[in-house]
Design a protein around this motif. Structure first.
Motif, PDB file in Angstrom:
ATOM      1  N   ILE A  25      56.083  97.657 167.140  1.00  0.00           N
ATOM      2  CA  ILE A  25      57.496  97.813 166.766  1.00  0.00           C
ATOM      3  C   ILE A  25      58.354  96.766 167.472  1.00  0.00           C
ATOM      4  O   ILE A  25      59.227  96.136 166.851  1.00  0.00           O
ATOM      5  CB  ILE A  25      57.981  99.233 167.105  1.00  0.00           C
ATOM      6  N   ARG A  26      58.115  96.569 168.762  1.00  0.00           N
ATOM      7  CA  ARG A  26      58.922  95.606 169.527  1.00  0.00           C
ATOM      8  C   ARG A  26      58.696  94.176 169.039  1.00  0.00           C
ATOM      9  O   ARG A  26      59.640  93.406 168.881  1.00  0.00           O
ATOM     10  CB  ARG A  26      58.566  95.693 171.009  1.00  0.00           C
ATOM     11  N   LEU A  63      55.688 108.988 171.490  1.00  0.00           N
ATOM     12  CA  LEU A  63      56.282 108.168 172.548  1.00  0.00           C
ATOM     13  C   LEU A  63      56.766 109.004 173.728  1.00  0.00           C
ATOM     14  O   LEU A  63      57.103 108.447 174.770  1.00  0.00           O
ATOM     15  CB  LEU A  63      57.440 107.349 171.975  1.00  0.00           C
ATOM     16  N   PRO A 120      62.896 107.991 169.738  1.00  0.00           N
ATOM     17  CA  PRO A 120      61.751 108.653 169.105  1.00  0.00           C
ATOM     18  C   PRO A 120      62.213 109.686 168.090  1.00  0.00           C
ATOM     19  O   PRO A 120      63.090 110.503 168.370  1.00  0.00           O
ATOM     20  CB  PRO A 120      61.025 109.310 170.286  1.00  0.00           C
ATOM     21  N   MET A 173      54.259 100.998 169.980  1.00  0.00           N
ATOM     22  CA  MET A 173      55.517 100.457 170.480  1.00  0.00           C
ATOM     23  C   MET A 173      55.456  98.942 170.591  1.00  0.00           C
ATOM     24  O   MET A 173      56.456  98.256 170.345  1.00  0.00           O
ATOM     25  CB  MET A 173      55.838 101.086 171.838  1.00  0.00           C
ATOM     26  N   SER A 174      54.295  98.404 170.923  1.00  0.00           N
ATOM     27  CA  SER A 174      54.146  96.943 170.965  1.00  0.00           C
ATOM     28  C   SER A 174      54.348  96.347 169.577  1.00  0.00           C
ATOM     29  O   SER A 174      55.014  95.321 169.421  1.00  0.00           O
ATOM     30  CB  SER A 174      52.757  96.567 171.497  1.00  0.00           C
ATOM     31  N   LEU A 176      60.836 105.875 164.846  1.00  0.00           N
ATOM     32  CA  LEU A 176      62.051 105.778 165.663  1.00  0.00           C
ATOM     33  C   LEU A 176      63.248 105.798 164.739  1.00  0.00           C
ATOM     34  O   LEU A 176      63.243 105.160 163.678  1.00  0.00           O
ATOM     35  CB  LEU A 176      62.073 104.492 166.485  1.00  0.00           C
ATOM     36  N   TRP A 222      47.705  98.404 177.723  1.00  0.00           N
ATOM     37  CA  TRP A 222      48.362  99.719 177.826  1.00  0.00           C
ATOM     38  C   TRP A 222      47.450 100.643 178.638  1.00  0.00           C
ATOM     39  O   TRP A 222      46.794 101.538 178.064  1.00  0.00           O
ATOM     40  CB  TRP A 222      48.594 100.310 176.427  1.00  0.00           C
ATOM     41  N   THR A 249      54.156 106.569 164.080  1.00  0.00           N
ATOM     42  CA  THR A 249      55.168 106.697 165.129  1.00  0.00           C
ATOM     43  C   THR A 249      56.508 106.272 164.540  1.00  0.00           C
ATOM     44  O   THR A 249      56.634 105.165 164.022  1.00  0.00           O
ATOM     45  CB  THR A 249      54.823 105.795 166.322  1.00  0.00           C
ATOM     46  N   PRO A 280      56.224 105.038 176.517  1.00  0.00           N
ATOM     47  CA  PRO A 280      56.485 104.025 175.494  1.00  0.00           C
ATOM     48  C   PRO A 280      55.489 102.871 175.493  1.00  0.00           C
ATOM     49  O   PRO A 280      55.532 102.019 174.608  1.00  0.00           O
ATOM     50  CB  PRO A 280      57.884 103.525 175.871  1.00  0.00           C
ATOM     51  N   ASP A 281      54.594 102.830 176.476  1.00  0.00           N
ATOM     52  CA  ASP A 281      53.649 101.722 176.581  1.00  0.00           C
ATOM     53  C   ASP A 281      52.425 102.034 175.728  1.00  0.00           C
ATOM     54  O   ASP A 281      51.492 102.701 176.174  1.00  0.00           O
ATOM     55  CB  ASP A 281      53.252 101.527 178.049  1.00  0.00           C
ATOM     56  N   SER A 282      52.448 101.578 174.458  1.00  0.00           N
ATOM     57  CA  SER A 282      51.385 101.924 173.513  1.00  0.00           C
ATOM     58  C   SER A 282      51.266 100.834 172.455  1.00  0.00           C
ATOM     59  O   SER A 282      52.177 100.014 172.293  1.00  0.00           O
ATOM     60  CB  SER A 282      51.702 103.258 172.833  1.00  0.00           C
TER      61      SER A 282
END
Length: 246
Positions: A94-95, A82, A66, A91-92, A61, A111, A59, A86-88
């Motif tokens: 990455i954040r 994404l 995205p 993404m978790s 960004l 998720w 994934t 975005p709830d995956s």
């Protein structure tokens, strides 16, 4: 073989497998200049090289938006995309800037929508590891298992090393792409420049070759003679412009 010896052997095999994976990744991406092609190579090599992994995805960004996905199994590509939400796990990761692990999606609640889709597609476990590429691009590499618990501590270590190595290789891919684009712009400007353009025209006529090849001939001559490209072009144009003696 006692238990300690067996575990040591398993650990050694894991190290060898990971080292082989990183070597294959380097060989596969070392000359690539297209980022999407590099991602496709990355997920395919990782899927084939890591035992117990049914699919590998990426994934990406760019500037926080995205910027595409890659999946070794096209039918599972939506799990990395994404645009489906975005709830995956990716993404978790990455954040939070740390690896995210779900060994058994049947017991997972972080998720809900993503997990429902993943289980419907036959995925039972996932590891997502963040990948830092450069100032513009970040992402996550995702390893999927079709059995639970199918992802072990060894898979977690492999994912961590894979993410770090992939970040370096993908950064180099983007650097090469920028250099190629810059060289293309330079070539265009040279082709439009008076004396260099004339010299290129002469070589094209003499050799019956396209302009890029003619420009490479000029560059090779300049490198061999140790003089600027423009000077080589001037000499060639002057030479062919001289009237022939009768």
């Amino acid at each position: 073989m006692n238990l300690d010896t067996r575990e040591s052997t398993i650990d050694a095999l894991g190290v060898l497998e990971t080292a082989a994976l990183l070597r294959e990744l380097t060989a596969g991406l070392i000359a690539v200049t297209d980022f999407d092609e590099a991602l496709d190579q990355l997920v395919r090599i990782a899927r084939d090289a890591v035992p117990g992994v049914a699919c590998c995805g990426f994934t990406a960004l760019r500037a926080g938006e995205p910027a595409g996905v890659a999946a070794s199994e096209p039918r599972l590509a939506e799990l990395d995309d994404l645009r489906h939400g975005p709830d995956s796990p990716a993404m978790s990761a990455i954040r939070r800037r740390e690896m995210v692990i779900a060994e058994d999606l049947a017991q997972e609640s972080r998720w809900p929508a993503w997990t429902t889709r993943a289980r419907r597609l036959g995925v039972r476990g996932v590891i997502s590891a963040p990948v830092d590429v450069d100032e513009q691009v970040i992402g996550a590499i995702n390893l999927y298992a079709e059995s639970a618990p199918g992802l072990t501590t060894r898979h977690q270590l492999t994912a961590m090393l894979l993410a770090e190595h992939a970040g370096l290789l993908l950064a180099a891919v983007r650097d090469r792409a920028r250099q190629a684009a810059q060289a293309g712009r330079l070539d265009s400007s040279l082709l439009e420049e008076g004396v260099v353009g004339q010299a290129i025209g002469v070589i094209m006529t003499q050799r019956g070759c396209p302009a890029p090849e003619a420009l490479n001939v000029l560059r090779s001559a300049a490198a061999s003679l140790g003089i600027p490209l423009r000077e080589v072009a001037e000499r060639l144009v002057i030479t062919v412009s001289r009237p022939r003696e009768s």
